[in-house]
Design a protein around this motif. Structure first.
Motif, short mmCIF file in Angstrom:
data_model
loop_
_atom_site.label_atom_id
_atom_site.label_comp_id
_atom_site.label_asym_id
_atom_site.label_seq_id
_atom_site.Cartn_x
_atom_site.Cartn_y
_atom_site.Cartn_z
N GLN A 16 -0.92 20.00 62.12
CA GLN A 16 -0.88 21.15 63.03
C GLN A 16 -1.44 20.75 64.40
O GLN A 16 -2.04 19.70 64.56
CB GLN A 16 -1.68 22.32 62.44
N ALA A 17 -1.24 21.63 65.39
CA ALA A 17 -1.67 21.34 66.77
C ALA A 17 -3.17 21.06 66.87
O ALA A 17 -3.60 20.27 67.71
CB ALA A 17 -1.29 22.52 67.67
N ASP A 18 -3.96 21.67 65.99
CA ASP A 18 -5.42 21.45 66.04
C ASP A 18 -5.87 20.21 65.28
O ASP A 18 -7.07 19.94 65.14
CB ASP A 18 -6.17 22.68 65.52
N GLY A 19 -4.89 19.44 64.76
CA GLY A 19 -5.22 18.20 64.07
C GLY A 19 -5.45 18.33 62.58
O GLY A 19 -5.70 17.35 61.89
N THR A 20 -5.34 19.57 62.07
CA THR A 20 -5.55 19.78 60.63
C THR A 20 -4.22 19.65 59.88
O THR A 20 -3.14 19.74 60.48
CB THR A 20 -6.15 21.18 60.33
N LEU A 21 -4.34 19.44 58.59
CA LEU A 21 -3.15 19.30 57.75
C LEU A 21 -2.44 20.65 57.60
O LEU A 21 -3.07 21.67 57.34
CB LEU A 21 -3.59 18.80 56.36
N ASP A 22 -1.13 20.63 57.77
CA ASP A 22 -0.31 21.83 57.54
C ASP A 22 0.06 21.84 56.05
O ASP A 22 1.06 21.26 55.63
CB ASP A 22 0.95 21.78 58.42
N ARG A 23 -0.79 22.49 55.26
CA ARG A 23 -0.62 22.47 53.80
C ARG A 23 0.68 23.11 53.35
O ARG A 23 1.31 22.66 52.40
CB ARG A 23 -1.80 23.20 53.14
N LYS A 24 1.07 24.17 54.05
CA LYS A 24 2.30 24.88 53.66
C LYS A 24 3.51 23.95 53.83
O LYS A 24 4.34 23.82 52.94
CB LYS A 24 2.45 26.14 54.50
#
Length: 198
Positions: A58-66
Protein backbone atom coordinates in the motif's frame (compact mmCIF):
# COMPACT_ATOMS: atom_id res chain seq x y z
CA UNK A 1 3.48 -26.96 29.36
CA UNK A 2 2.17 -25.96 25.94
CA UNK A 3 -0.55 -26.82 23.47
CA UNK A 4 -0.98 -25.96 19.83
CA UNK A 5 -4.47 -24.58 19.18
CA UNK A 6 -5.86 -24.91 15.68
CA UNK A 7 -9.04 -25.53 13.72
CA UNK A 8 -10.52 -24.39 10.45
CA UNK A 9 -11.21 -20.89 9.25
CA UNK A 10 -14.29 -19.49 11.07
CA UNK A 11 -14.31 -22.36 13.58
CA UNK A 12 -13.96 -20.08 16.61
CA UNK A 13 -10.28 -20.39 17.58
CA UNK A 14 -10.21 -16.81 18.91
CA UNK A 15 -13.23 -17.49 21.12
CA UNK A 16 -11.63 -20.60 22.61
CA UNK A 17 -8.21 -18.98 23.03
CA UNK A 18 -9.86 -16.08 24.90
CA UNK A 19 -11.58 -18.58 27.20
CA UNK A 20 -8.24 -20.27 27.93
CA UNK A 21 -6.56 -16.91 28.59
CA UNK A 22 -9.38 -15.94 30.98
CA UNK A 23 -8.44 -19.05 33.01
CA UNK A 24 -4.77 -18.04 33.18
CA UNK A 25 -3.19 -19.40 29.99
CA UNK A 26 -0.58 -17.38 28.10
CA UNK A 27 -1.42 -16.89 24.42
CA UNK A 28 0.97 -16.72 21.49
CA UNK A 29 -0.93 -15.80 18.32
CA UNK A 30 0.75 -16.95 15.09
CA UNK A 31 -1.40 -14.51 13.05
CA UNK A 32 -0.09 -11.61 15.15
CA UNK A 33 3.48 -12.84 14.67
CA UNK A 34 2.78 -13.13 10.92
CA UNK A 35 1.81 -9.43 10.93
CA UNK A 36 4.96 -8.51 12.88
CA UNK A 37 7.31 -10.20 10.41
CA UNK A 38 5.88 -8.18 7.46
CA UNK A 39 6.04 -4.73 9.03
CA UNK A 40 7.36 -1.97 6.72
CA UNK A 41 11.09 -2.32 6.18
CA UNK A 42 11.19 -6.01 7.18
CA UNK A 43 13.16 -8.47 5.04
CA UNK A 44 10.02 -10.62 4.63
CA UNK A 45 8.00 -7.71 3.20
CA UNK A 46 10.78 -6.94 0.73
CA UNK A 47 10.76 -10.57 -0.44
CA UNK A 48 6.95 -10.53 -0.80
CA UNK A 49 7.14 -7.40 -2.96
CA UNK A 50 9.83 -9.02 -5.11
CA UNK A 51 7.71 -12.15 -5.61
CA UNK A 52 4.21 -10.66 -5.93
CA UNK A 53 4.94 -7.12 -7.19
CA UNK A 54 4.46 -3.65 -5.74
CA UNK A 55 0.67 -4.01 -6.14
CA UNK A 56 0.61 -5.84 -2.80
CA UNK A 57 2.25 -2.90 -1.00
CA UNK A 58 0.00 0.00 0.00
CA UNK A 59 0.98 3.68 -0.32
CA UNK A 60 1.99 3.81 3.36
CA UNK A 61 4.42 0.91 2.88
CA UNK A 62 2.28 -1.71 4.62
CA UNK A 63 1.21 -5.02 3.14
CA UNK A 64 -2.11 -4.98 1.28
CA UNK A 65 -3.47 -8.18 2.84
CA UNK A 66 -6.70 -8.14 0.85
CA UNK A 67 -4.86 -7.93 -2.47
CA UNK A 68 -2.34 -10.59 -1.45
CA UNK A 69 -5.19 -12.83 -0.23
CA UNK A 70 -6.90 -12.58 -3.63
CA UNK A 71 -3.69 -13.72 -5.32
CA UNK A 72 -2.82 -16.63 -3.04
CA UNK A 73 -6.27 -18.11 -2.54
CA UNK A 74 -6.72 -18.35 -6.30
CA UNK A 75 -3.32 -19.95 -6.93
CA UNK A 76 -1.87 -22.81 -4.86
CA UNK A 77 1.67 -22.26 -6.23
CA UNK A 78 1.56 -18.61 -5.15
CA UNK A 79 0.31 -19.68 -1.72
CA UNK A 80 3.23 -22.12 -1.37
CA UNK A 81 5.67 -19.37 -2.38
CA UNK A 82 4.26 -17.05 0.27
CA UNK A 83 4.47 -19.77 2.92
CA UNK A 84 8.11 -20.37 1.96
CA UNK A 85 8.87 -16.68 2.45
CA UNK A 86 7.06 -16.26 5.77
CA UNK A 87 7.07 -19.53 7.67
CA UNK A 88 10.75 -19.69 8.69
CA UNK A 89 10.57 -16.24 10.37
CA UNK A 90 7.19 -16.99 11.98
CA UNK A 91 8.38 -20.36 13.35
CA UNK A 92 11.58 -18.91 14.78
CA UNK A 93 9.71 -16.14 16.61
CA UNK A 94 7.03 -18.57 17.82
CA UNK A 95 9.63 -20.98 19.21
CA UNK A 96 11.55 -18.15 20.88
CA UNK A 97 8.41 -16.85 22.63
CA UNK A 98 7.31 -20.34 23.70
CA UNK A 99 10.68 -21.01 25.29
CA UNK A 100 10.71 -17.61 27.02
CA UNK A 101 7.21 -18.01 28.48
CA UNK A 102 7.81 -21.62 29.56
CA UNK A 103 10.95 -20.51 31.46
CA UNK A 104 9.32 -17.44 33.00
CA UNK A 105 6.01 -19.13 33.87
CA UNK A 106 6.66 -22.87 34.28
CA UNK A 107 3.28 -23.43 36.00
CA UNK A 108 1.20 -21.79 33.27
CA UNK A 109 -0.23 -23.29 30.11
CA UNK A 110 1.23 -21.69 26.98
CA UNK A 111 -1.34 -21.78 24.17
CA UNK A 112 -0.05 -21.21 20.63
CA UNK A 113 -2.85 -20.34 18.18
CA UNK A 114 -1.71 -21.57 14.75
CA UNK A 115 -4.41 -21.59 12.04
CA UNK A 116 -2.37 -23.75 9.62
CA UNK A 117 -0.68 -25.95 12.23
CA UNK A 118 -1.22 -29.27 10.43
CA UNK A 119 -0.78 -27.80 6.95
CA UNK A 120 2.62 -26.45 8.02
CA UNK A 121 3.71 -29.71 9.68
CA UNK A 122 4.23 -28.07 13.08
CA UNK A 123 2.77 -30.85 15.25
CA UNK A 124 6.15 -31.74 16.77
CA UNK A 125 6.55 -28.22 18.21
CA UNK A 126 3.80 -28.87 20.76
CA UNK A 127 3.17 -31.23 23.67
CA UNK A 128 -0.44 -31.68 22.54
CA UNK A 129 -2.86 -30.30 19.97
CA UNK A 130 -6.35 -28.89 20.54
CA UNK A 131 -8.69 -28.53 17.56
CA UNK A 132 -11.66 -26.16 17.63
CA UNK A 133 -14.25 -27.94 15.54
CA UNK A 134 -17.39 -26.98 13.62
CA UNK A 135 -18.72 -28.88 10.58
CA UNK A 136 -17.76 -27.56 7.15
CA UNK A 137 -21.25 -26.17 6.40
CA UNK A 138 -21.08 -24.08 9.60
CA UNK A 139 -17.63 -22.82 8.59
CA UNK A 140 -18.96 -21.76 5.19
CA UNK A 141 -21.99 -20.01 6.64
CA UNK A 142 -19.93 -18.13 9.24
CA UNK A 143 -17.27 -17.17 6.71
CA UNK A 144 -19.79 -15.70 4.26
CA UNK A 145 -21.57 -13.75 7.05
CA UNK A 146 -18.40 -12.61 8.82
CA UNK A 147 -16.19 -11.67 5.89
CA UNK A 148 -18.66 -10.65 3.22
CA UNK A 149 -17.18 -13.23 0.86
CA UNK A 150 -19.22 -14.88 -1.85
CA UNK A 151 -19.96 -18.59 -1.27
CA UNK A 152 -17.41 -19.37 -4.02
CA UNK A 153 -14.67 -17.27 -2.35
CA UNK A 154 -15.47 -18.91 0.99
CA UNK A 155 -15.18 -22.36 -0.65
CA UNK A 156 -11.77 -21.39 -2.07
CA UNK A 157 -10.54 -20.46 1.40
CA UNK A 158 -11.77 -23.74 2.87
CA UNK A 159 -10.20 -25.69 0.00
CA UNK A 160 -6.86 -24.05 0.81
CA UNK A 161 -6.92 -25.71 4.24
CA UNK A 162 -6.80 -29.31 5.39
CA UNK A 163 -10.27 -30.76 6.03
CA UNK A 164 -11.64 -29.92 9.48
CA UNK A 165 -12.68 -33.58 9.85
CA UNK A 166 -9.06 -34.72 9.34
CA UNK A 167 -7.84 -32.17 11.89
CA UNK A 168 -10.44 -33.42 14.36
CA UNK A 169 -9.24 -37.02 13.93
CA UNK A 170 -5.61 -36.07 14.64
CA UNK A 171 -6.27 -33.88 17.68
CA UNK A 172 -5.44 -34.72 21.29
CA UNK A 173 -8.39 -32.53 22.38
CA UNK A 174 -11.45 -31.40 20.43
CA UNK A 175 -13.54 -28.40 21.44
CA UNK A 176 -16.85 -28.66 19.54
CA UNK A 177 -17.84 -25.03 18.96
CA UNK A 178 -21.11 -25.40 17.06
CA UNK A 179 -23.32 -25.01 20.14
CA UNK A 180 -23.82 -22.11 22.53
CA UNK A 181 -21.02 -20.12 24.13
CA UNK A 182 -21.92 -21.75 27.44
CA UNK A 183 -21.48 -25.23 25.93
CA UNK A 184 -18.07 -24.26 24.54
CA UNK A 185 -17.13 -22.75 27.90
CA UNK A 186 -18.05 -26.04 29.59
CA UNK A 187 -15.78 -28.03 27.23
CA UNK A 188 -12.91 -25.62 27.95
CA UNK A 189 -13.58 -25.99 31.69
CA UNK A 190 -13.50 -29.79 31.40
CA UNK A 191 -10.19 -29.62 29.50
CA UNK A 192 -8.72 -27.25 32.12
CA UNK A 193 -9.75 -29.39 35.07
CA UNK A 194 -8.68 -32.58 33.28
CA UNK A 195 -5.18 -31.15 32.82
CA UNK A 196 -5.02 -30.37 36.54
CA UNK A 197 -4.65 -26.64 35.86
CA UNK A 198 -5.68 -24.15 38.52
Amino acid sequence: MNIGLTGGIASGKSTVSAMLVSRGAILIDADRIAREVVEPGSPALTKIAERFGQAVIQADGTLDRKRLGELIFADSAARKDLEGLLHPSIRALMRERMETFEKLYPDKLVVVDVPLLYESGLQTMFSQIMVVYVPREVQLDRLVKRSGLTPEQAENRLEAQMSIELKKEQADYVIDNQGTLEETQQLVREFWVGKGLT
